[in-house]
Structure formats: C-alpha cells, structure tokens
Design a protein around this motif. Sequence first.
Motif: not given
Length: 585
Positions: A277-302
């Motif tokens: 039940d966690v929505l991933v809202t986007g990828l954390n990109l640094n130039g041409s590298s993927c460094r992680g993800v952005n998500a909403v966990v229990d209503g909070q951005a993580r």
Amino acid sequence: MKKINSDKSTEWQIDDLDLKALSGRLSRRSFIARLIQLGVSLSAAGAMATRTASAWSGRDALRDEYDYIIVGAGSAGCVMADRISATGASVLLIEAGTDQVDQPTIVDSYRWVENFGSDLDWNRSILPQMPLNDRQLYAAAGKVLGGSGSINGMLWFRGDMRDALRWQQLVGPGWKPSKLYKAFLRVENFLPGGSPYRGSTGVISVGRYASDNPITAASIAGAKKLGLPPVDHNASAFIDGAGVADVNILPNGRRSGPAQTYLVRALKRDNFTVLSDVLVTGLNLNGSSCRGVNAVVDGQARHFAASREVVLSGGAFGSPRLLMLSGIGPEDVLRAAGVTVRHRLSYVGRNLHDHMILPGIRFYAGPELSPSETYGRVASHSFFRTNSIDAAPNIQVMCMQGFFPPNPLTAGEGFNIMPWLAKVESRGSLALTSADPRVSLAIDPGYLREDVDRETLLAGLDYAISLGLTEAMAPFSIGLRSPASPFMTREEKLAFITANASPGVHYVGTCSAGRDPNYSVVNQDFRVWGIDGLRVVDASVIPEVPGVNPQGLILALAELAAETMGYAPTDHPQQSVGIDESTVT
C-alpha cells in the motif's frame, strides 16, 4: 469440482501462518502459539516472530538506504526479491497493492475468477476499441502481493522454442533459448515427474489434474481427427498439437504462486523488507544515474536510496508509467502530460499488445459430461496455425471442463471451447495523461487493429466449433449452444467476434528489450538504455508476446535477470532442457 484438501503438510501450514502474520492478521502471541502446535520449538518460533515483525511492520524503523530497491511485488518482483536477498544484500520491496494474499479467492484455485473486478484487481479502463464496437473493456492486473500471479487462472506453459529464438533475434544472445529454458527449470517443480525435460526441483509446484476428467482424452482425440497430433506441450520444443492442461496448483487445490513461494522465502531473511500500500511517485535521478525512489508511506513523503540498483517490476503498466513520471520516455508524451524531460527514450509505452480470447462458444451437455471439474477447470489445449511454420502457432484453443466463468449456467449443463489469438500483429500504446501519479493512464492495446488478427480469430472460431462437434466429443455434447448455428456466414462470424472477443490480460511490450535504444527500452541485461543503476524486470520487457499463457515465462525471465546480475543459485542441479536450437534457423 474438487474442494481444497484441509490436510496440509506442516510446511504449507507454516507458510500460511507466515503470510497471516506478515499482513497483520495474526498477533505475535498467536503466531508463536500456533507454530509450537505444529512442532516448532519455542526458541525457533520466537525467532520467526521477530523476523516477521522486522520484515513487515518496521515502517518506523525503515532505513534511508538499501542495496537494492525493487518497485512492484508482482510475479517478477517476487523472484527478484528472493534471488537478490539470498545473497545477503539488503533489499526493499515496495508494492502499491495490498498484502491480503491469504484471501480465499487467491488461495482456493477454483475461485480465481472472483478476483477480477474485485479490490484485488487494478481493473484499469481501456480506451474505446473501434474493432470491438467501442465496448467498455478493462485491463485486469493483480493489486496484491504476487501481482497477477495471485489472481490468474494458473495455466502453465514453457512455450514454443520458436518464440524463444525470436526473442533472441530481437534482444540478443543473452536471451538464447537454452539460457531461458534453464532458467525455467529453476522455476518449475513438476509434481507428476516422469519427464527428463521438466523441472523437478524448482520453486513453483505444477500439477496435471485434467487427465482425471474423461472430456480431456475426448478433446485430444477430437483434435487428432482434425489433424493435430497429441503433444506434451511443456516437454516439447514445438507445441503444435493438442495436450493435457498443466496448472500451478498444489494437490490440495491451493495456488502455488510467486507470493506463496518466492516471496515467503525472502520474508524469512533479516535483510529483506517489504512495504505494501505504498505509492512510488518517481525515481531519484542524478544526471544519467538512478539513485533511489520517492514514495508516499502512510501519507508521508519518503526518499529511499539504492546503493547498488533500482529494479522496476511494476508490470506492463506500472513500469513504463514510473519511467515516464520520472521524465524518461517519449518527449511528446511527457510534455503533453506536463512532465519535465530528463532522458528521451521514445519506445517507453510503445509496443503494447495482448492476447485475445473468444469466450462465447458454448456446447450443451451430453450424457457423459461430468459436473465435477478438476483443479484448473481446463481439459486441454490445442495449438495450430495459419501463419508461417517458422513461427510459433498463432492460434490456441482451450477446451474447458465446464463453462468459462462468469456464466449463469451451472456445472454439468455444458462447456466452453475458447479460441485465443496467440500471436498478435496489432500494436497499441499507453501514455500519461497527467504528471500526477494518481491519475489514470491512457491505455490503448490496439485490439484487432490489423486485419490479419481478425482472420486468425475466424480460423480459431471455426476450429473450436468443429472440435466440439467431432465424434469423439459426442458423448459430452448434444450440440452447439452459442453461437446458435455452426453454419454462419462470414459476416455473422465477424459480428460474433466483434461482440464477444475480450482481452487475454497478458499485456507485454511497453518497456521492450532490444538491441537498439531507438526501438526498445532495455538491453539484453534488462538495463534501461542510458540510465545507470536502473533495470526493468517484468512482462513489459517482452518484445513479442509468446504464443502461450506467459506466467511461467515471466518467472523464467526474472530468473534469467537474476542470473545476469550474478544472483542465480549455484546449487541447482544441472539438467537437459530437451531442445536443439540448430533445428530452427
């Protein structure tokens, strides 16, 4: 109909308790008590309860960084979670759907159709399809741990070698048939045994129960009269012919899916964490590298960082969607949706296609049709062609033991014979309609857009009716119920197809693997072109839908991806795959 056998092995009961505890429907105290009742020692039960709690509910103790982040706990995501976590690497698996994997409609193999349109189904709307009279259609997909592998009909195939060779041609030598089939052996545990070319030590248990119903032998004999030889589809390089249906169902009637097997294995490791039940809202990109993800966990951005890689396993809709939300995709689609372009990759969301089924062909029951159906409810499959011999057969015909659900008629009143458009020429696409990750996609599978697909379904319709009217099938049928007459004009047949053809719900192609970044999204190693630290592993990477129900092959592709990353098990026994690639060029 066979009912689920409540006399389960201790191992299955422990796995059931695991899933209940992990989803919060069993307290720690009850979990430990019931484990002890099954013969687990107090110290071991306590350790299992502690591990379960840390794997599941430790949201307050979530780390900011993991070695690997997997987005999507569908069929492929479960495989990746198991294989990667087995190495000791820390793994975070994030699922947008629910954790309710112990639902009776999931567990009881006979009730699988009740999942469609329920809270366990994404049930996405499809854009109007003109060749189908603009009927409202929906794209089913599992909204639960295990993805579609937790809600599907559990039909099991290895596939035709010509499909695997076609994939190698399109993608590269990393996808050669021998590698794919060896990966399949790591997936399959064929319970009846007796075949040197079937997996016997794999993770997913596969049974063959349809032989117990006499309509199975009759349908195969009828197919032989129509020119199709008997064949064991999962032990042969070429699937042309008719054979008994296999299903990934345990002998007690329970589903043997990716959540019940691969995911349970991963959950037993301290280095593995899963969020539902966690929505991933986007990828954390640094130039041409993927460094992680952005998500909403229990209503909070993580923000979760991945020190090694991010793996997208969101399926044919979820993975391209996340790429496009992150600015990776066709420039025109991204700009129209209000998304800033970070990396132009024109094939994201393209090449969407799916099988089609024709479920309206029904026969009246004859005196020997049994009201009792074996696990899986399918008797046999026939594969034949109107296409080139160099390709896999383009028509699959499924003989049911009763009516294909949902149907107002009861068991024993008749049965369906259903043609499938197995090799699809029509192509569609999907696109963002907004930069908001909660807004629906525009999904256009392009059903029957190419005339050849309509002609193929016509041939399937004719075969299905002919099979049901063969002498071998006479004891089980007293005649055709729908359509009203076997003697239709071409126009009447086309009208029947327009009114009845439906999605096969085997969507592929939207993050196609390939050799050229202008016409694909990932390379043969599942890496996204031009982005470091990012792979896609799910049905979306399949460039051309196989001519069979693809569940087993999707799991095999995930095993192949794990092998590509260096995470294939080293203790799996070596076994012949029973193919000679030189026989097909």
